[in-house]
Scaffold this active site. Structure first.
Site, PDB file in Angstrom:
ATOM      1  N   VAL A  75      48.982 -47.830 -50.874  1.00 20.78           N
ATOM      2  CA  VAL A  75      48.611 -46.918 -49.788  1.00 20.78           C
ATOM      3  C   VAL A  75      49.009 -47.463 -48.420  1.00 20.78           C
ATOM      4  CG1 VAL A  75      46.757 -45.635 -50.909  1.00 20.78           C
ATOM      5  CG2 VAL A  75      46.256 -47.864 -49.889  1.00 20.78           C
ATOM      6  N   SER A 150      31.358 -45.296 -48.435  1.00 23.99           N
ATOM      7  CA  SER A 150      30.506 -45.905 -49.449  1.00 23.99           C
ATOM      8  C   SER A 150      29.109 -46.124 -48.865  1.00 23.99           C
ATOM      9  CB  SER A 150      31.103 -47.256 -49.848  1.00 23.99           C
ATOM     10  OG  SER A 150      30.108 -48.097 -50.375  1.00 23.99           O
ATOM     11  N   ALA A 165      32.612 -52.891 -43.565  1.00 22.34           N
ATOM     12  CA  ALA A 165      33.281 -52.619 -42.283  1.00 22.34           C
ATOM     13  C   ALA A 165      34.393 -51.596 -42.471  1.00 22.34           C
ATOM     14  CB  ALA A 165      33.854 -53.922 -41.715  1.00 22.34           C
ATOM     15  N   ALA A 166      35.186 -51.765 -43.530  1.00 21.98           N
ATOM     16  CA  ALA A 166      36.292 -50.832 -43.768  1.00 21.98           C
ATOM     17  C   ALA A 166      35.761 -49.439 -44.076  1.00 21.98           C
ATOM     18  CB  ALA A 166      37.155 -51.339 -44.923  1.00 21.98           C
ATOM     19  N   LYS A 167      34.662 -49.383 -44.821  1.00 20.15           N
ATOM     20  CA  LYS A 167      34.134 -48.086 -45.237  1.00 20.15           C
ATOM     21  C   LYS A 167      33.464 -47.347 -44.085  1.00 20.15           C
ATOM     22  CE  LYS A 167      35.539 -47.488 -49.359  1.00 20.15           C
ATOM     23  NZ  LYS A 167      36.726 -46.601 -49.456  1.00 20.15           N
ATOM     24  N   GLY A 389      -0.744 -13.508 -18.515  1.00 21.33           N
ATOM     25  CA  GLY A 389      -0.604 -12.562 -17.399  1.00 21.33           C
ATOM     26  C   GLY A 389       0.751 -11.881 -17.362  1.00 21.33           C
ATOM     27  N   ASP A 493       0.642 -18.641 -32.195  1.00 15.87           N
ATOM     28  CA  ASP A 493      -0.442 -18.607 -31.213  1.00 15.87           C
ATOM     29  C   ASP A 493      -1.766 -18.442 -31.951  1.00 15.87           C
ATOM     30  OD1 ASP A 493      -2.318 -18.149 -29.286  1.00 15.87           O
ATOM     31  OD2 ASP A 493      -1.088 -16.754 -28.119  1.00 15.87           O
ATOM     32  N   HIS A 498      -8.049 -14.182 -30.647  1.00 13.85           N
ATOM     33  CA  HIS A 498      -7.393 -13.067 -31.343  1.00 13.85           C
ATOM     34  C   HIS A 498      -7.887 -12.882 -32.773  1.00 13.85           C
ATOM     35  CE1 HIS A 498      -4.779 -13.125 -27.907  1.00 13.85           C
ATOM     36  NE2 HIS A 498      -4.473 -14.392 -28.142  1.00 13.85           N
ATOM     37  N   ILE A 513      -9.012  -9.646 -29.408  1.00 12.51           N
ATOM     38  CA  ILE A 513      -7.977  -8.803 -28.785  1.00 12.51           C
ATOM     39  C   ILE A 513      -6.597  -9.181 -29.331  1.00 12.51           C
ATOM     40  CG2 ILE A 513      -9.345  -8.495 -26.690  1.00 12.51           C
ATOM     41  CD1 ILE A 513      -7.462 -10.532 -25.311  1.00 12.51           C
ATOM     42  N   GLY A 516      -0.968 -10.742 -26.158  1.00 12.18           N
ATOM     43  CA  GLY A 516      -0.073 -10.033 -25.243  1.00 12.18           C
ATOM     44  C   GLY A 516       1.353 -10.040 -25.765  1.00 12.18           C
TER      45      GLY A 516
HETATM   46  C1  LIG Z   1       0.860 -19.576 -20.201  1.00  6.82           C
HETATM   47  C2  LIG Z   1       0.307 -19.471 -21.557  1.00  6.82           C
HETATM   48  C3  LIG Z   1      -0.569 -18.310 -21.637  1.00  6.82           C
HETATM   49  C4  LIG Z   1      -1.967 -18.747 -21.639  1.00  6.82           C
HETATM   50  C5  LIG Z   1      -2.434 -18.768 -23.021  1.00  6.82           C
HETATM   51  C6  LIG Z   1      -2.471 -17.371 -23.508  1.00  6.82           C
HETATM   52  C7  LIG Z   1      -2.595 -17.417 -24.956  1.00  6.82           C
HETATM   53  C8  LIG Z   1      -2.712 -16.045 -25.537  1.00  6.82           C
HETATM   54  O1  LIG Z   1      -3.256 -16.241 -26.816  1.00  6.82           O
HETATM   55  C9  LIG Z   1      -3.604 -15.199 -24.670  1.00  6.82           C
HETATM   56  C10 LIG Z   1      -3.291 -13.782 -24.787  1.00  6.82           C
HETATM   57  O2  LIG Z   1      -2.403 -13.319 -25.430  1.00  6.82           O
HETATM   58  S1  LIG Z   1      -4.301 -12.755 -23.897  1.00  6.82           S
HETATM   59  C11 LIG Z   1      -3.790 -11.137 -24.255  1.00  6.82           C
HETATM   60  C12 LIG Z   1      -2.761 -10.601 -23.326  1.00  6.82           C
HETATM   61  N1  LIG Z   1      -3.168 -10.493 -21.962  1.00  6.82           N
HETATM   62  C13 LIG Z   1      -4.046  -9.593 -21.564  1.00  6.82           C
HETATM   63  O3  LIG Z   1      -4.581  -8.843 -22.320  1.00  6.82           O
HETATM   64  C14 LIG Z   1      -4.323  -9.527 -20.066  1.00  6.82           C
HETATM   65  C15 LIG Z   1      -4.516  -8.140 -19.649  1.00  6.82           C
HETATM   66  N2  LIG Z   1      -4.719  -8.102 -18.215  1.00  6.82           N
HETATM   67  C16 LIG Z   1      -5.913  -8.067 -17.646  1.00  6.82           C
HETATM   68  O4  LIG Z   1      -6.921  -8.033 -18.344  1.00  6.82           O
HETATM   69  C17 LIG Z   1      -5.972  -8.063 -16.166  1.00  6.82           C
HETATM   70  O5  LIG Z   1      -4.743  -7.661 -15.635  1.00  6.82           O
HETATM   71  C18 LIG Z   1      -6.328  -9.432 -15.551  1.00  6.82           C
HETATM   72  C19 LIG Z   1      -7.684  -9.880 -16.073  1.00  6.82           C
HETATM   73  C20 LIG Z   1      -5.288 -10.465 -15.882  1.00  6.82           C
HETATM   74  C21 LIG Z   1      -6.404  -9.292 -14.038  1.00  6.82           C
HETATM   75  O6  LIG Z   1      -7.280  -8.261 -13.751  1.00  6.82           O
HETATM   76  P1  LIG Z   1      -8.168  -8.303 -12.431  1.00  6.82           P
HETATM   77  O7  LIG Z   1      -8.897  -9.566 -12.336  1.00  6.82           O
HETATM   78  O8  LIG Z   1      -8.939  -7.037 -12.387  1.00  6.82           O
HETATM   79  O9  LIG Z   1      -7.085  -8.353 -11.298  1.00  6.82           O
HETATM   80  P2  LIG Z   1      -6.625  -7.171 -10.338  1.00  6.82           P
HETATM   81  O10 LIG Z   1      -7.756  -6.811  -9.430  1.00  6.82           O
HETATM   82  O11 LIG Z   1      -5.953  -6.103 -11.119  1.00  6.82           O
HETATM   83  O12 LIG Z   1      -5.504  -7.914  -9.493  1.00  6.82           O
HETATM   84  C22 LIG Z   1      -5.829  -9.042  -8.693  1.00  6.82           C
HETATM   85  C23 LIG Z   1      -4.579  -9.815  -8.393  1.00  6.82           C
HETATM   86  O13 LIG Z   1      -4.058 -10.378  -9.593  1.00  6.82           O
HETATM   87  C24 LIG Z   1      -2.754  -9.882  -9.872  1.00  6.82           C
HETATM   88  N3  LIG Z   1      -2.675  -9.625 -11.287  1.00  6.82           N
HETATM   89  C25 LIG Z   1      -3.291  -8.668 -11.976  1.00  6.82           C
HETATM   90  N4  LIG Z   1      -2.963  -8.743 -13.264  1.00  6.82           N
HETATM   91  C26 LIG Z   1      -2.111  -9.782 -13.401  1.00  6.82           C
HETATM   92  C27 LIG Z   1      -1.413 -10.329 -14.474  1.00  6.82           C
HETATM   93  N5  LIG Z   1      -1.511  -9.812 -15.703  1.00  6.82           N
HETATM   94  N6  LIG Z   1      -0.614 -11.390 -14.266  1.00  6.82           N
HETATM   95  C28 LIG Z   1      -0.465 -11.892 -13.019  1.00  6.82           C
HETATM   96  N7  LIG Z   1      -1.122 -11.392 -11.912  1.00  6.82           N
HETATM   97  C29 LIG Z   1      -1.942 -10.339 -12.125  1.00  6.82           C
HETATM   98  C30 LIG Z   1      -2.652  -8.588  -9.071  1.00  6.82           C
HETATM   99  O14 LIG Z   1      -1.314  -8.280  -8.751  1.00  6.82           O
HETATM  100  C31 LIG Z   1      -3.480  -8.920  -7.860  1.00  6.82           C
HETATM  101  O15 LIG Z   1      -2.712  -9.748  -7.001  1.00  6.82           O
HETATM  102  P3  LIG Z   1      -2.042  -9.161  -5.693  1.00  6.82           P
HETATM  103  O16 LIG Z   1      -3.128  -8.497  -4.939  1.00  6.82           O
HETATM  104  O17 LIG Z   1      -1.464 -10.353  -5.010  1.00  6.82           O
HETATM  105  O18 LIG Z   1      -0.982  -8.202  -6.155  1.00  6.82           O
END
Ligand SMILES: CCCCCCC[C@@H](O)CC(=O)SCCNC(=O)CCNC(=O)[C@H](O)C(C)(C)COP(=O)(O)OP(=O)(O)OC[C@H]1O[C@@H](n2cnc3c(N)ncnc32)[C@H](O)[C@@H]1OP(=O)(O)O
Length: 717
Positions: A75, A150, A165-167, A389, A493, A498, A513, A516
């Site tokens: 070879v 090898s 070394a060769a392998k 949120g 999650d 939930h 619930i 989200g």
């Molecule tokens: C990062 C990882 C994620 C964290 C772990 C999550 C794990 C998951 O297992 C959890 C989930 O899946 S939870 C289920 C899904 N989410 C929900 O169901 C939330 C539903 N939203 C609410 O209940 C209300 O909007 C609520 C309660 C959120 C707010 O309602 P209020 O307190 O009545 O507020 P409101 O008077 O309407 O507004 C006040 C100011 O807050 C802002 N805002 C409202 N909703 C928001 C939201 N969803 N996200 C961000 N900001 C929000 C409003 O804009 C307002 O502010 P500004 O006056 O400056 O506009």
């Protein structure tokens, strides 16, 4: 399965007079290849020469009806071996560098001669033979090269320093050849065989030796050399009818200095040693550039003074497979009842597809493992007060459909919303090669943690976009099941909010619930079905705000508005008329809908099936335009229940003269099941259906009058 053949191919096997080489030669010849049987005819230690070994195998091949020629060169004179192939058969397609000898001695006793002869035969011999074949293969646009390594090379072995070394050398050679030949369809792989051969006789226990038959390895090598095999640059170990891939893995490692201006010290190496050598979350690095990308990324962190995510940051790595994609799809309501959704649920489907919102999960995995609970001084944030949120996902590069993503969460701002705190976290996700794949932004709403004196408006938060001020272009409904959250939580999650009634009661809810992200996944699924035919490649981004909780069992209606390639949507809980998701949109790279894809079979339809065209978008173009396009929602209802619904894009050329008026939505067309099936699969176009009197229009008589001419003039779909 049909036999894989090598007809018309020329295979050169070095060291083919016995053992593995002989097994390869016989197999290739039996499958139609013309074979050059090379063997120097020497002893296992490199002494002597002879023609008997090669001639014997050539005779065996010929007697079995195959084609072969012998070559007796070393070879180290590889060009002569390749010349034999070219002279006799005019080409060379396959080269198996198999020839080898041993000069085993402990390192203390190893002479330079022992070293040189082993390097010459194994490493230089592979080089010389391949050097002669490589340009021929590149020119003909086809070639398959095998290097033989090898276990001693990969792992070391007492008394085999020269051979090890060769392998390992041939592995390096193969790595680069794989890169240099790839563009010309010349692939190079490494076989690491453990076989009972004259090299291992006496070294292995007799019963094991008997099981390590070369014939059990030959098919692995033959497959690697077949044109259907696209493997390149891979190490395959094989023995006793088993084969597996070997790969180099690297730990995540860690930075041993904090800032770009800091020196690295012996002490900082010592302090970080456990992390440097922690292989728990090691990933394979498949290329030098991947390795460099990871390094450059770490330098970036240093420059910015940030800490790099390490394997020890819990949740940084998210590993998934097709099973996770399917579980997610089921969790967000995909069903085989809709034939179009089979591709979301069946990993062997030829168009197996991902619901793109799945790629939010890696970020959630990282964020929920991330210590956020002490983010706001003076506020205690507990899990039951934490709601999702908002969410944003943007894809930069095609995400993998299986594998590992490295996720790097970073809180970018915390907003004081009065009733709560909105914690904004950015998460970049990188693939195993270190390339940035996507960005997620997750806003968690910590109820009761507001009024801490922070800013109310954010600079980094991706804004929601209000829905257009018109009726939706399309609305699709999905009734969640009572077990929706129980199923969805299996995608990662596991927040008790939930599933656990005691926990949700503490948080102030009557029942657990829905996640989200489950509501969002259902919405994205329906948007993708309606406007992208579930083609994940068309997806670019999604943004949503969670505005109200959803209870499992409630019905969601997703109202959609198309604005170019942006689909605005709002997800409404039908039972109480409140929006659970608002300010939301999906950005697509292009829109894709089509009737033919929405094929249904007669068995899904009943004779009293009714389908409705609901469409705000059908507009007869101004100025007596000649065409009408529209996205139709088609519903099949039976006894008032929707048994099937989907969208279809009808492009109807029109001779209709009554331009300028909208065609009204919510009108019912009745058609018998046979006709409908024909229409759906495209055998019968609406025009033919109408003319045959099979497609009857009921309901809005104005629409009947309008649609009649449209359908008459419809082109064949
Ligand atoms: C990062 C990882 C994620 C964290 C772990 C999550 C794990 C998951 O297992 C959890 C989930 O899946 S939870 C289920 C899904 N989410 C929900 O169901 C939330 C539903 N939203 C609410 O209940 C209300 O909007 C609520 C309660 C959120 C707010 O309602 P209020 O307190 O009545 O507020 P409101 O008077 O309407 O507004 C006040 C100011 O807050 C802002 N805002 C409202 N909703 C928001 C939201 N969803 N996200 C961000 N900001 C929000 C409003 O804009 C307002 O502010 P500004 O006056 O400056 O506009």
């Amino acid at each position: 399965m049909s036999n894989l053949r090598f007809n018309g191919k020329v295979a050169v096997i070095t060291g083919a007079g016995a053992g593995l080489g002989r097994a390869y030669a016989l197999l290739f010849a039996s499958r139609g290849a013309k074979v050059v049987v090379n063997d120097l005819g020497g002893d296992p230690h490199g002494g002597g020469t002879g023609q008997k070994a090669a001639d014997g195998v050539v005779n065996e091949i010929k007697q079995a009806g195959g084609t072969a020629v012998a070559n007796y060169d070393s070879v180290t004179e590889g060009s002569k071996i390749i010349k034999t192939a070219l002279d006799n058969y005019g080409r060379v397609d396959i080269l198996v560098n198999n020839a080898g000898i041993l000069r085993d001695k402990s390192f203390a006793n190893l002479t330079e001669d022992d070293w040189d002869i082993i390097q010459n035969v194994h490493l230089k011999g592979s080089f010389k033979t391949t050097q002669a074949a490589f340009p021929v293969m590149k020119k003909q646009g086809y070639g398959r090269i095998i290097m033989t390594s090898s276990g001693s090379g990969l792992y070391g072995n007492f008394g085999q320093a020269n051979y090890s070394a060769a392998k390992t050398g041939v592995v390096g050679l193969a790595n680069t050849l794989a890169i240099e030949g790839a563009a010309k369809n010349v692939y190079c792989n490494v076989i690491v065989p453990t076989a009972g051969s004259r090299l291992t006789q006496g070294l292995l226990p007799e019963d094991l030796y008997q099981e390590l038959k070369p014939e059990l390895i030959a098919p692995v090598v033959a497959y690697l050399c077949h044109e259907s095999c696209q493997e390149n640059g891979t190490i395959i170990e094989s023995a006793a009818g088993w084969a597996g891939k070997s790969q180099i893995y690297r730990s995540k490692g860690c930075l041993i200095r904090q800032r770009i201006t800091d020196p690295a010290t012996i002490e900082s190496v010592q302090a970080n040693w456990p992390e440097i050598t922690n292989m728990k979350n090691a990933v394979p690095l498949v290329s030098l550039s991947a390795s460099r990308v990871a390094l450059v990324e770490k330098l970036e962190y240093l420059r910015k003074g940030e800490q790099t995510p390490t394997s020890s940051s819990e949740g940084a790595l998210f590993t998934f497979s097709s099973k996770d994609l399917i579980l997610y799809a089921l969790g967000v309501g995909a069903s085989v009842q809709n034939p179009e959704e089979l591709k979301l649920l069946y990993e062997n489907h030829q168009n197996f597809s991902v619901i793109p919102s799945f790629y939010i999960l890696p970020s959630m995995h990282a964020v929920t493992s991330f210590r956020r609970l002490n983010t706001i001084p003076g506020k205690t944030i507990s899990l039951e007060n934490m709601l999702h949120g908002e969410q944003y996902l943007e894809i930069y590069n095609s995400p993998p459909e299986a594998g590992t993503l490295l996720n790097n969460p970073k809180i970018v701002e915390t907003l004081d919303k009065g009733s709560g705190a909105a914690i904004v976290t950015d998460i970049n996700s990188y693939n195993e090669q270190g390339a940035l794949i996507m960005r997620n932004q997750c806003v968690s709403f910590a109820i009761g943690a507001g009024n801490f004196g922070g800013p109310r408006t954010g600079k980094k938060i991706v804004p929601c976009v209000p829905k257009p001020d018109r009726k939706p272009d399309l609305s699709l409904s999905y009734k969640t099941t009572i077990d929706q959250a129980a199923l969805y939580r299996l995608s990662g999650d596991t927040n008790p909010l939930h599933i656990d009634p005691n926990f949700s009661a503490i948080a102030g809810y009557e029942t657990p619930i829905l996640h989200g992200l489950c509501t969002l996944g259902i919405s994205v699924r329906l948007v993708m079905g309606a406007f992208a035919s579930y083609d994940q490649k068309l997806f670019r981004a999604v943004k949503a705000r969670f505005t109200k909780v959803v209870i499992p069992g409630q019905t969601l209606r997703i109202d959609m508005w198309r604005n170019g390639n942006r689909i605005h949507f709002e997800t409404v809980v039908v039972e109480n008329g409140t929006a659970a998701i608002a300010g939301a949109y999906v950005d697509l790279n292009a829109i894709k809908t089509g009737i033919i894809q929405n094929k249904v079979t007669a068995s899904t339809l009943k004779s009293d099936a009714v389908f409705e065209y609901i469409n705000d978008q059908i507009k007869v173009q101004p100025d007596q335009a000649k065409s009408v396009n529209g996205i139709f929602l088609v519903k099949i209802t039976k006894d008032g229940e929707i048994v099937k619904e989907w969208t279809m894009d009808l492009k109807l050329a029109s001779i209709y003269e009554g331009a300028g008026q909208d065609v009204k939505p919510n009108t019912t067309l009745v058609v018998s099941d046979d006709d409908f099936v024909e229409l759906a699969v495209g055998k019968l176009n609406p025009q033919q259906a109408f003319l045959k009197g099979k497609l009857k229009v009921t309901g809005n008589i104005m629409l009947a009058q309008k649609l009649g001419p449209l359908l008459k003039a419809a082109p064949k779909l």
